[in-house]
Write an enzyme that holds these catalytic residues in place. Structure first.
Site, PDB file in Angstrom:
ATOM      1  N   GLY D 147      13.170  56.352   9.864  1.00 37.82           N
ATOM      2  CA  GLY D 147      13.384  55.074  10.020  1.00 37.82           C
ATOM      3  C   GLY D 147      14.234  54.692  11.177  1.00 37.82           C
ATOM      4  O   GLY D 147      14.759  55.554  12.003  1.00 37.82           O
ATOM      5  N   CYS D 148      14.300  53.460  11.447  1.00 32.58           N
ATOM      6  CA  CYS D 148      14.804  52.858  12.880  1.00 32.58           C
ATOM      7  C   CYS D 148      16.175  53.149  12.888  1.00 32.58           C
ATOM      8  O   CYS D 148      16.826  53.651  13.797  1.00 32.58           O
ATOM      9  CB  CYS D 148      14.515  51.486  13.084  1.00 32.58           C
ATOM     10  SG  CYS D 148      14.915  50.477  11.765  1.00 32.58           S
ATOM     11  N   TYR D 149      16.971  52.778  12.000  1.00 33.79           N
ATOM     12  CA  TYR D 149      18.433  53.058  11.890  1.00 33.79           C
ATOM     13  C   TYR D 149      18.758  54.586  11.932  1.00 33.79           C
ATOM     14  O   TYR D 149      19.491  55.059  12.827  1.00 33.79           O
ATOM     15  CB  TYR D 149      19.310  52.369  10.690  1.00 33.79           C
ATOM     16  CG  TYR D 149      19.169  51.041  10.598  1.00 33.79           C
ATOM     17  CD1 TYR D 149      19.976  50.154  11.748  1.00 33.79           C
ATOM     18  CD2 TYR D 149      18.847  50.196   9.619  1.00 33.79           C
ATOM     19  CE1 TYR D 149      20.223  48.959  11.522  1.00 33.79           C
ATOM     20  CE2 TYR D 149      18.821  48.733   9.503  1.00 33.79           C
ATOM     21  CZ  TYR D 149      19.690  48.091  10.561  1.00 33.79           C
ATOM     22  OH  TYR D 149      19.649  46.877  10.612  1.00 33.79           O
ATOM     23  N   ALA D 152      18.474  56.150  15.507  1.00 39.30           N
ATOM     24  CA  ALA D 152      19.515  56.012  16.490  1.00 39.30           C
ATOM     25  C   ALA D 152      20.823  56.549  15.941  1.00 39.30           C
ATOM     26  O   ALA D 152      21.547  57.056  16.844  1.00 39.30           O
ATOM     27  CB  ALA D 152      19.779  54.232  16.349  1.00 39.30           C
TER      28      ALA D 152
END
Lengths: 344, 344, 344, 344
Positions: D147-149, D152
């Site tokens: 996932g994107c979160y 990061a």
């Protein structure tokens, strides 16, 4: 190719670096500065870390002649002092500022309020609207890369003017630009809190791109009427949308206008004619070298609305400059410029 | 006054609540809904907690007649089914939709693609462009509150057309709007990721405000030529900037245009003529009921550029509706409408 | 009341003008400047035309003593040179800068890197967090109006700290602000093209609001642990959202936290506790003097997430300053501050 | 390579097309749809005209097995129905949704509120956090792209957790995202007028990326404490900035943290550690596959603030998916992914 960029810390310069980084013919890229010699570029612009960590070099004539190409992306009046002595000295010169665009020095003085370039240099400069001046660009030592607004306006209007499909004496152009066109220098006009949630008109009837557009209409379509042209600042970073309004010559149809555009640009990879669309905007071309054009006739008023969009930093500046470089070096125009628009 | 609002959950309705909350004559404000009866309004719109915690009421004819004023802020075609039977039944009616603006039902059918209001209701409706129709508004039972674009355009052009200072046969209007004008219903067109960093033209030559503008130019300035009018969506929430271009009648000067506007609006508290400005934008009027106008003549083309800005939700909708209510009730026009523009 | 504003051309000053314009007790509002004496204010800020057309006055001690209230909305270090000599001379003094907030001059020197105000003036200054210091504010000659970040943070945390519901030794505060908090002076940091489409952290662990928050936590809740506090810039003009994370004291429930907040602020008109919400943001309070608070416990980690939103220019600056003025003059706190949030 | 993309009309799919268009090994790219078979893709997305004019194909098992790679970029629950039967049938499978990330089906049920993928498929899926799982990715038939979160967060925290430099029991993560993370489906939450000029927290303690982050911390750093993780929506299209707060293990210095990160990623081309910076934001990586990380210790609280930025659609979705494809096919990780960040 060995490439030198003067004015690398401006937005035009940053965009040249972004695009040239993946250009297959760019062997070496050096950045020149008048004030920050020795600075490691990625210390100032950390987004370039590991990509461009070289130090800025001082601008010296002898050093510059060793390059194959020199790009100048500097404020008005700066390249006038650098490029004339380099003409014919070796490198191809591509100027992104307005210093070599206007053939008549009096026009430059009037619209830029600065001293013009020497006439001999102005004579040698070639206007770099790639799709309309390719043969001359190929031979040119010095290219005056077009302004962002003129690029959007001219690509959409020239075919229609040249074919005499619209009335050159009755043209109104309403242009809207993102804020990056104003460059990287902070000012009240580009201060976030006064720019965000604000659409504004500025420099009404006084924008220095007016004489540039008129000169090019004369040069490429043989028409000499003055135009009405205004510029607006909208709260976004990139993109220009130019909406032009023209009275139709008698019996001209929407189909004829669209076809004239499609035929004119049938072999030009960066100009696209969009026929059907509900909402036509700058995100069409974000980050890419495309100029997209859409035309609609209003039968009620017998006028055409001609809309074009570009990314002001790409087709309106660094992208077109590289396109011109490709033409000068006889490589495919699209080399290094095949970025797909971001859209979102 | 007892005030009823139908369509409170739309942006026009929310703005009516925002402005009426501090209106000294508003004794009671009730909200009506066709679908969410009984819902506590501040549960849906938590920004109104402690300000407006009432429950939504169902729309019933007998209940509505008990109010002094009914505002309808509903999608096209809805108030047509509600208001005609209320005319003359007691409340003053102020419709913020387009249902009662076009006198010719065929125009409504053509531009809105819906069934028009009954002719008897259309006859009785009064166009609520306050500065131009005050006497009729004072007597009106049913007010057709102007559209957002027409308000910006008409206030700036009518004085010049009426005085015959500009050529009515050669007018181009390029309008830019924030996204709130499209209402609160999500759609691809107003989806953040496709609207942000994007300036787009939409509904080219087909916007339903075109016949409204033409009808009003005929009504108030006696001119009948069709206009060219286009609409653009810019990435901001509030604000309209309309840039109009008109050929000047012979020998007309910028000073004459400015003076005509200043004289016409000398006693109108919400219209301001801005003479000197470098950058003229929608933040001039953000959150307020002002319409600001700026004019510049281009001596090179003998055209005038006439620019006007409004907050589309205030002077372009709820603010003007309250201004009209004030006129109808013989209180000072500015009552409850003295918000200072936010600017930042 | 006769009101003087020093520093009117900044955003705090503009917001004081916006709000005071409709304050029923403001008889007269004069603006003072150190550098632009004689300038007609609405020539610079045309959005104030017809609203505030007075000329700026020079700052002179004798003239200032004639006012009932003096607001200073000036950069750090400026009011230090103006206000001390005015204490007790007549006007109530309300300083929107940080010059009189920190009781310990060494803290000011360390965090502001400037010379502190004289100790005698610091002793007399009263911290203007209205909901927590009303009695002292009523008596104060000099009010140190709180910073924007501290206002958002303190209102949400103080009740929970004072009731010992959360662990003061384990608090992390992550704050996000619109760009107007940085003021009206252009800089690279607030340049549109580098601020738009960018969320950034800045001044990590070095923001001058850190000692202000800690001092107030000590003053009002008796806790002395240092906090972790960071600040982020998001691409919008107005608004602060502060997300605080705190370990719960044992057996404390979400209901207890919410109730503690509701009880503490039951009689405070500008603090609202929002219980149910899917998306809780700064548009809740845009343009208004509200501080809205939402709390959620995470049973998995036994931590609470406490979120508060304010408009940084209203409750975080000019609005709270006026609220304090109202308290000083024994009028209802909400006088002139009943603006409904814009939401859209 | 012959590449198939299922779910091309979403933002993940559009970004795959943008990036793969210039991938030197992509011989052929076909798009599959469940609902719009036969549609010419550039008719819907006109920005792809002349770039990708093919027609959408129907999803059919037999057809899919002919490809070298299949990307699925579909809403939760969709690829569960498509991919399991394709495992081992020929193509490498790369799923951009959350369907194959959580090893425990009960976690999926709880956080996604949908039926989980079959356990046999879950066992075979390999978590595609390239920098931490390269060996497994190289062998994998089915990759669960992170996932994107989580991307990061994990890239910035894993080295510090693995080296035990920070206390895993006391971690708070505050993440801010642009709106494109919510996909292309219009909703009130992503409606421009309610998203612009608004920073909001959403899904507090309930985001489905929480178990994904915890699972990966366990997998790659061997730590099992639950984390506090919240998500915010900021008014921009692209970009995630994650600010993590962690208590330091005793005597750990900022230099140690920075060095641990630098050493861990010394050979990872897409992770950059930025040491000196005044303002650290998402424009660092806009449009590129970089994850940039910056760390700062607060000696007052003995906590570290660890900040990371990615472009959620590139390193947070399509870019990392292509990076994983490169690894699977034993070509240089950076192939087709050398886009320079746009910055402005």
């Amino acid at each position: 190719m060995k490439i030198g960029i003067i004015g690398a810390t401006g937005y035009g310069g940053l965009e040249l670096i972004r695009l040239l980084h993946n250009h297959p013919e760019a062997e070496r890229i050096d950045l020149f500065t008048s004030s920050e010699e020795g600075m490691q570029f990625s210390n100032k612009y950390t987004h370039l870390m590991n990509i461009y960590d070289q130090k800025l070099l001082a601008i010296e004539h002898n050093r510059l002649t060793e390059y194959d190409v020199i790009f100048t992306s500097t404020p008005s009046g700066v390249s006038t002092g650098i490029l004339p002595s380099l003409i014919g000295s070796g490198p191809k010169l591509i100027d992104l500022s307005g210093d070599f665009r206007l053939k008549n020095p009096l026009d430059y003085e009037q619209w830029y309020q600065k001293a013009p370039a020497p006439p001999t240099a102005l004579e040698k400069s070639v206007y770099g609207l790639t799709e309309w001046n390719e043969a001359a660009i190929q031979q040119a030592d010095l290219i005056a890369n077009p302004g962002c607004y003129p690029t959007a306006v001219l690509l959409s209007l020239l075919p229609l003017l040249k074919e005499n499909l619209i009335d050159s004496t009755n043209i109104v152009i309403d242009a809207k630009s993102g804020v990056s066109g104003a460059g990287n220098k902070p000012s009240q006009m580009t201060h976030f809190s006064e720019t965000n949630e604000n659409t504004a008109i500025y420099k009404i009837h006084q924008h220095q791109h007016i004489p540039e557009i008129e000169q090019a209409i004369n040069m490429f379509a043989g028409q000499t009427s003055p135009i009405t042209f205004t510029t607006h600042l909208v709260p976004m970073t990139r993109g220009i949308l130019a909406t032009s309004y023209a009275a139709l010559q008698s019996n001209v149809t929407e189909r004829q206008l669209t076809n004239a555009l499609k035929e004119r640009y049938a072999y030009d990879p960066f100009v696209r004619i969009i026929e059907e669309t509900n909402k036509f905007g700058t995100n069409q071309v974000y980050g890419s070298n495309f100029c997209d054009i859409h035309v609609k006739v209003d039968p009620r008023t017998n006028r055409a609305t001609i809309v074009s969009v570009i990314d002001n930093l790409v087709k309106g500046a660094a992208g077109q400059a590289i396109q011109n470089m490709n033409v000068q070096f006889n490589i495919d125009q699209t080399t290094g410029l095949q970025q797909v628009p971001l859209f979102i």
